[in-house]
Scaffold this motif. Structure first.
Motif, mmCIF file in Angstrom:
data_model
loop_
_atom_site.group_PDB
_atom_site.id
_atom_site.type_symbol
_atom_site.label_atom_id
_atom_site.label_comp_id
_atom_site.label_asym_id
_atom_site.label_seq_id
_atom_site.Cartn_x
_atom_site.Cartn_y
_atom_site.Cartn_z
ATOM 1 N N SER A 172 36.542 42.945 51.519
ATOM 2 C CA SER A 172 36.774 44.031 50.550
ATOM 3 C C SER A 172 37.919 44.924 50.997
ATOM 4 O O SER A 172 38.756 45.337 50.188
ATOM 5 N N PHE A 173 37.986 45.198 52.288
ATOM 6 C CA PHE A 173 39.040 46.056 52.818
ATOM 7 C C PHE A 173 40.412 45.404 52.664
ATOM 8 O O PHE A 173 41.398 46.048 52.319
ATOM 9 N N LYS A 174 40.480 44.091 52.883
ATOM 10 C CA LYS A 174 41.759 43.387 52.802
ATOM 11 C C LYS A 174 42.242 43.232 51.367
ATOM 12 O O LYS A 174 43.420 42.938 51.153
ATOM 13 N N ASN A 175 41.369 43.436 50.404
ATOM 14 C CA ASN A 175 41.771 43.343 49.002
ATOM 15 C C ASN A 175 42.387 44.652 48.521
ATOM 16 O O ASN A 175 42.270 45.017 47.359
ATOM 17 N N ARG A 226 38.436 54.711 48.871
ATOM 18 C CA ARG A 226 39.836 54.286 48.909
ATOM 19 C C ARG A 226 40.247 53.639 47.588
ATOM 20 O O ARG A 226 41.328 53.893 47.051
ATOM 21 N N ASN A 227 39.371 52.803 47.046
ATOM 22 C CA ASN A 227 39.679 52.160 45.773
ATOM 23 C C ASN A 227 39.806 53.184 44.641
ATOM 24 O O ASN A 227 40.628 53.017 43.735
ATOM 25 N N GLN A 228 38.991 54.223 44.737
ATOM 26 C CA GLN A 228 39.083 55.291 43.741
ATOM 27 C C GLN A 228 40.426 56.020 43.853
ATOM 28 O O GLN A 228 41.067 56.334 42.845
ATOM 29 N N TYR A 229 40.837 56.272 45.099
ATOM 30 C CA TYR A 229 42.135 56.917 45.326
ATOM 31 C C TYR A 229 43.270 56.068 44.770
ATOM 32 O O TYR A 229 44.215 56.576 44.155
ATOM 33 N N GLU A 230 43.176 54.761 45.029
ATOM 34 C CA GLU A 230 44.231 53.864 44.545
ATOM 35 C C GLU A 230 44.298 53.882 43.023
ATOM 36 O O GLU A 230 45.389 53.869 42.438
ATOM 37 N N ARG A 231 43.151 53.913 42.399
ATOM 38 C CA ARG A 231 43.139 53.922 40.938
ATOM 39 C C ARG A 231 43.745 55.210 40.385
ATOM 40 O O ARG A 231 44.377 55.195 39.331
ATOM 41 N N PRO A 267 41.362 47.021 41.884
ATOM 42 C CA PRO A 267 40.443 47.997 42.468
ATOM 43 C C PRO A 267 39.194 48.209 41.638
ATOM 44 O O PRO A 267 38.116 48.438 42.182
ATOM 45 N N ASP A 268 39.297 48.130 40.308
ATOM 46 C CA ASP A 268 38.118 48.339 39.479
ATOM 47 C C ASP A 268 37.066 47.259 39.715
ATOM 48 O O ASP A 268 35.875 47.531 39.792
ATOM 49 N N LEU A 269 37.564 46.020 39.817
ATOM 50 C CA LEU A 269 36.635 44.922 40.029
ATOM 51 C C LEU A 269 35.976 45.012 41.409
ATOM 52 O O LEU A 269 34.790 44.751 41.574
ATOM 53 N N ILE A 270 36.782 45.376 42.431
ATOM 54 C CA ILE A 270 36.235 45.494 43.778
ATOM 55 C C ILE A 270 35.198 46.616 43.836
ATOM 56 O O ILE A 270 34.128 46.479 44.420
ATOM 57 N N ARG A 271 35.522 47.743 43.211
ATOM 58 C CA ARG A 271 34.591 48.863 43.197
ATOM 59 C C ARG A 271 33.297 48.462 42.487
ATOM 60 O O ARG A 271 32.196 48.737 42.955
ATOM 61 N N SER A 272 33.448 47.783 41.331
ATOM 62 C CA SER A 272 32.276 47.344 40.604
ATOM 63 C C SER A 272 31.452 46.362 41.430
ATOM 64 O O SER A 272 30.231 46.381 41.417
ATOM 65 N N SER A 273 32.143 45.519 42.169
ATOM 66 C CA SER A 273 31.464 44.542 43.001
ATOM 67 C C SER A 273 30.668 45.219 44.102
ATOM 68 O O SER A 273 29.542 44.843 44.417
ATOM 69 N N LEU A 274 31.255 46.227 44.727
ATOM 70 C CA LEU A 274 30.577 46.937 45.807
ATOM 71 C C LEU A 274 29.358 47.705 45.296
ATOM 72 O O LEU A 274 28.351 47.824 45.977
ATOM 73 N N MET A 275 29.434 48.213 44.081
ATOM 74 C CA MET A 275 28.387 49.077 43.579
ATOM 75 C C MET A 275 27.294 48.325 42.833
ATOM 76 O O MET A 275 26.139 48.721 42.838
ATOM 77 N N THR A 276 27.630 47.210 42.176
ATOM 78 C CA THR A 276 26.655 46.564 41.308
ATOM 79 C C THR A 276 26.267 45.172 41.751
ATOM 80 O O THR A 276 25.413 44.554 41.142
ATOM 81 N N GLY A 277 26.887 44.662 42.804
ATOM 82 C CA GLY A 277 26.472 43.367 43.316
ATOM 83 C C GLY A 277 27.303 42.200 42.860
ATOM 84 O O GLY A 277 26.919 41.057 43.003
ATOM 85 N N GLY A 327 46.052 56.857 41.925
ATOM 86 C CA GLY A 327 47.414 56.986 42.414
ATOM 87 C C GLY A 327 47.534 57.921 43.602
ATOM 88 O O GLY A 327 48.638 58.402 43.900
ATOM 89 N N GLU A 328 46.443 58.183 44.322
ATOM 90 C CA GLU A 328 46.472 59.090 45.476
ATOM 91 C C GLU A 328 46.793 58.315 46.745
ATOM 92 O O GLU A 328 46.670 57.089 46.822
ATOM 93 N N ASN A 329 47.166 59.068 47.780
ATOM 94 C CA ASN A 329 47.519 58.467 49.069
ATOM 95 C C ASN A 329 46.253 57.983 49.785
ATOM 96 O O ASN A 329 45.296 58.732 49.957
ATOM 97 N N THR A 330 46.282 56.736 50.230
ATOM 98 C CA THR A 330 45.102 56.148 50.889
ATOM 99 C C THR A 330 45.335 55.853 52.370
ATOM 100 O O THR A 330 44.500 55.208 53.007
ATOM 101 N N THR A 331 46.437 56.316 52.927
ATOM 102 C CA THR A 331 46.782 55.978 54.317
ATOM 103 C C THR A 331 45.708 56.446 55.295
ATOM 104 O O THR A 331 45.261 55.689 56.174
ATOM 105 N N LYS A 332 45.303 57.695 55.144
ATOM 106 C CA LYS A 332 44.322 58.254 56.072
ATOM 107 C C LYS A 332 43.001 57.493 55.987
ATOM 108 O O LYS A 332 42.375 57.176 57.016
#
Length: 228
Positions: free
Chosen positions: A96-99, A27-32, A104-114, A34-39
């Motif tokens: 993470s979901f509520k953010n 979802r964070n990748q989609y947001e970055r 999005p880059d920081l959240i994605r980095s946080s999820l992947m690298t700790g 500019g894609e639709n993240t509703t689904k």
């Protein structure tokens, strides 16, 4: 051996949590981009609800297993630690979901690298014990069953030792009772012998007095001699 329902539920719950983490990343990748993240957002919410229900079920199963002594207290504590980890991960995933839409880059980095400077920590990075590191769920479960069997064997050995000590204590108690009875009989015998000795002493004294009386001169004899 039938699989433990608690671990079966735990495995499926971990898979759901992993899926949520992956979809949040997607979802964070989609947001970055500019894609639709509703689904994806709807799917993540449904998975979060399912995760919550699974954790509640794990709590209930663990409570039943401990209260009915299906598992040892040590095993119960170990499962509780696993459950606590899941609860912590659920909170981190929810955070993470509520953010949504925020850095999005920081959240994605946080999820992947700790962790990032202001992002959310990766809920899947935790310090795993050395003895289970690199093992799959089936291998961990097998290891846990082995530990439980060893604990049961140790408890059986301890129970045998306690039973033997109890038997020895009963035998010592019985022997003490027998010795007390012997001491009581001996005391009665000494008392009876003492009484007999006192009786015989009185008899000897009586005979001695009679013997002394018989050895004295009869006073009538001098009187007769005087009047002859």
């Amino acid at each position: 051996m039938a699989p433990d329902p608690w671990f079966s539920t735990y495995d499926s719950t971990c898979q759901i949590a992993q899926e949520i983490a992956e979809k949040i990343q997607q979802r964070n990748q989609y947001e970055r981009n500019g894609e639709n993240t509703t689904k994806l957002t709807v799917t993540i919410r449904a998975l979060l609800q399912k995760l919550k229900e699974k954790i509640a079920l794990l709590k209930d199963l663990l409570l039943r297993a401990v209260s009915t002594h299906q598992i040892t207290q040590l095993e119960g504590d170990r499962r509780q630690n696993l459950l606590d980890d899941l609860v912590t991960r659920e909170r981190l995933l929810l955070t993470s979901f509520k953010n949504e839409g925020a850095e999005p880059d920081l959240i994605r980095s946080s999820l992947m690298t700790g962790g990032a400077k202001r992002g959310v920590p990766n809920p899947w990075l935790f310090e795993e014990p050395e003895e289970t590191r690199g093992l799959g769920f089936d291998e961990i479960r097998e290891q846990q069953q082995k530990i439980i069997q060893e604990q049961d064997a140790g408890l059986d050995a301890l129970s045998s030792i306690i039973s033997l000590q109890k038997q020895m204590g009963q035998e010592i108690g019985n022997e003490l009772n027998e010795q007390n009875e012997i001491i009581d009989d001996l005391a009665n015998l000494v008392e009876n012998t003492d009484e007999k000795l006192r009786t015989e002493t009185r008899r000897v004294n009586l005979v001695d007095r009679k013997s002394t009386s018989c050895g004295l001169v009869d006073p009538v004899v001098p009187f007769l001699w005087h009047h002859l």
